[in-house]
Design an enzyme around this catalytic site. Sequence first.
Site, PDB file in Angstrom:
ATOM      1  CD1 TRP A  95     -24.928 -31.698  -6.030  1.00 36.77           C
ATOM      2  CD2 TRP A  95     -24.575 -31.597  -3.815  1.00 36.77           C
ATOM      3  NE1 TRP A  95     -25.901 -32.439  -5.409  1.00 36.77           N
ATOM      4  CE2 TRP A  95     -25.708 -32.397  -4.058  1.00 36.77           C
ATOM      5  CE3 TRP A  95     -24.170 -31.388  -2.497  1.00 36.77           C
ATOM      6  CZ2 TRP A  95     -26.442 -32.991  -3.027  1.00 36.77           C
ATOM      7  CZ3 TRP A  95     -24.897 -31.972  -1.461  1.00 36.77           C
ATOM      8  CH2 TRP A  95     -26.018 -32.760  -1.735  1.00 36.77           C
ATOM      9  CE  LYS A 138     -25.320 -39.035  -6.506  1.00 36.40           C
ATOM     10  NZ  LYS A 138     -25.070 -38.330  -5.268  1.00 36.40           N
ATOM     11  CG  ASP A 164     -18.147 -33.037  -6.322  1.00 39.76           C
ATOM     12  OD1 ASP A 164     -18.172 -34.280  -6.408  1.00 39.76           O
ATOM     13  OD2 ASP A 164     -19.029 -32.378  -5.716  1.00 39.76           O
TER      14      ASP A 164
END
Length: 347
Positions: A89, A183, A159
Site C-alpha cells: 500500500w 477494518k 495511512d
Amino acid sequence: MPDEALEDTAAAVVNYNDSGMSLLEMSHRSQPIVDLMEETTGLVRHLLAVPDNYQIIWLQGGASTQFSMIPMNLLSENEIADYTDTGSWAAKAIKEAQAYGSVHVSCSTKSSIYNHINKDLQQSSKAIYLHITSNNTIYGTQWKTFPDTLNPEGYLVVDMSSDILSRPLDFNSIGLIYAGAQKNMGPAGVTMVIIRDDILGKLDRHIPTMLDYRTHIDKGSAFNTPPVSAIFVVNRTLRWLNDLGGVQVIEKKNMTKADKLYAEIERNLLFKSPISEEDQSPMNVPFVFAENGDEKEFLDFCAERGLLTLKGHRSVGGFRASIYNAMPEAGVDALIAAMQEYESQRS
Ligand code: PMP
C-alpha cells in the site's frame, strides 16, 4: 464488526428510528441523517482526542483515492515529499504521488519482502511531509512510534487504514491521517480523513472540486451525497468502542489478543512468524509453516472449526489472522486451540 453495530444496522435498514423509513431510503439532507453525521464526527473527535485545529471529513473512493488526493492538495511540482516504502500500500501511495511532485523514498524493505520496518530514514531536509503507513496490512508490520520529520516545518501524513482507533494517537507532528473504514471502523464505502487546517490552500494548482479537501470541509462532508448507510455502521461501531471505554481500553484488549497469538506461533513447532519481532502488528498476524506443510490442508482444518479467511495475502502466502478491534479474544483462543490440535495430530 461488533454484533451491536450489526444488530442496530439490521433494525435501521427496516425502520430508521421509528420513522417508518429505511436507513437506505433516508435523504442525507434529512435532520436524522444530519444529526447522525454530526454525532459520528463528534465520536471520532472524542475517541481520538482530535484537536480543534483539525477537520474530520468523510469521503468516498477508498484509501486508494487518498494516494492521489494527498499530493494533489499538498505537494506542488517543485516540492519534495518523503515516503516510506514499507509494503504494497505504501508503494501504491508512492507511485501516485510521483505524478504531482518530487517523491523521495526514505526507506524501503521491499527486497526483504517487507518483513520489517527500516526506521533509519534518509529524509530530505526540505520535504513538505513524510508519508508513512502506520500498519502494513498485508505484511503485518506496524510503526509502534511514529518517526519525527527532519524538516521542522514538515508534518506527517499517515495511512491508518488498518489500525485507526486501535490505539491512542499523538497529533503533535500530524498534518493528515486517512483510513478506509473497512477494518476498525465499519464497512467499505467510506474513508475518513483528518486534516490540520493550516496545511491546505498553499498550492496554485487546479484541483477538481470533488478532489479538493476544502470542498468537503466547507460542506460538512455533504457537498454531494455521502454514503449514509456506511456512515451509520461507522457510527454504531464508534458507539460500541466508546461504551467499551475508548481507545485506551481497546489497545489493551488488542495487545492481549496479539501477545497470545504471537506466543503460540513462537511455541508451536509447526509455525513461525516471518516478521521481525519489534515490528509485529497487533492487527494483522501473518504466520507460515516453519518447515514444509500443506497450506490448503491447514486452512481446511481451520474452516471445519469455523475459522475462516486465514489465507495469507497472495503476495506472501502462508496464513494471516486479522484480529481487528471487534475480533473477540475468544476468536483468537479458538485459532490457538486449532493450531495446537493440528500440531498434536502431526507429531
Ligand atoms: N492502505 C492500507 C494500509 C490498506 O490496508 C488498504 C486496503 N486494504 C488500502 C490502503 C486501500 O484501501 P481501499 O481499498 O479503501 O482503497
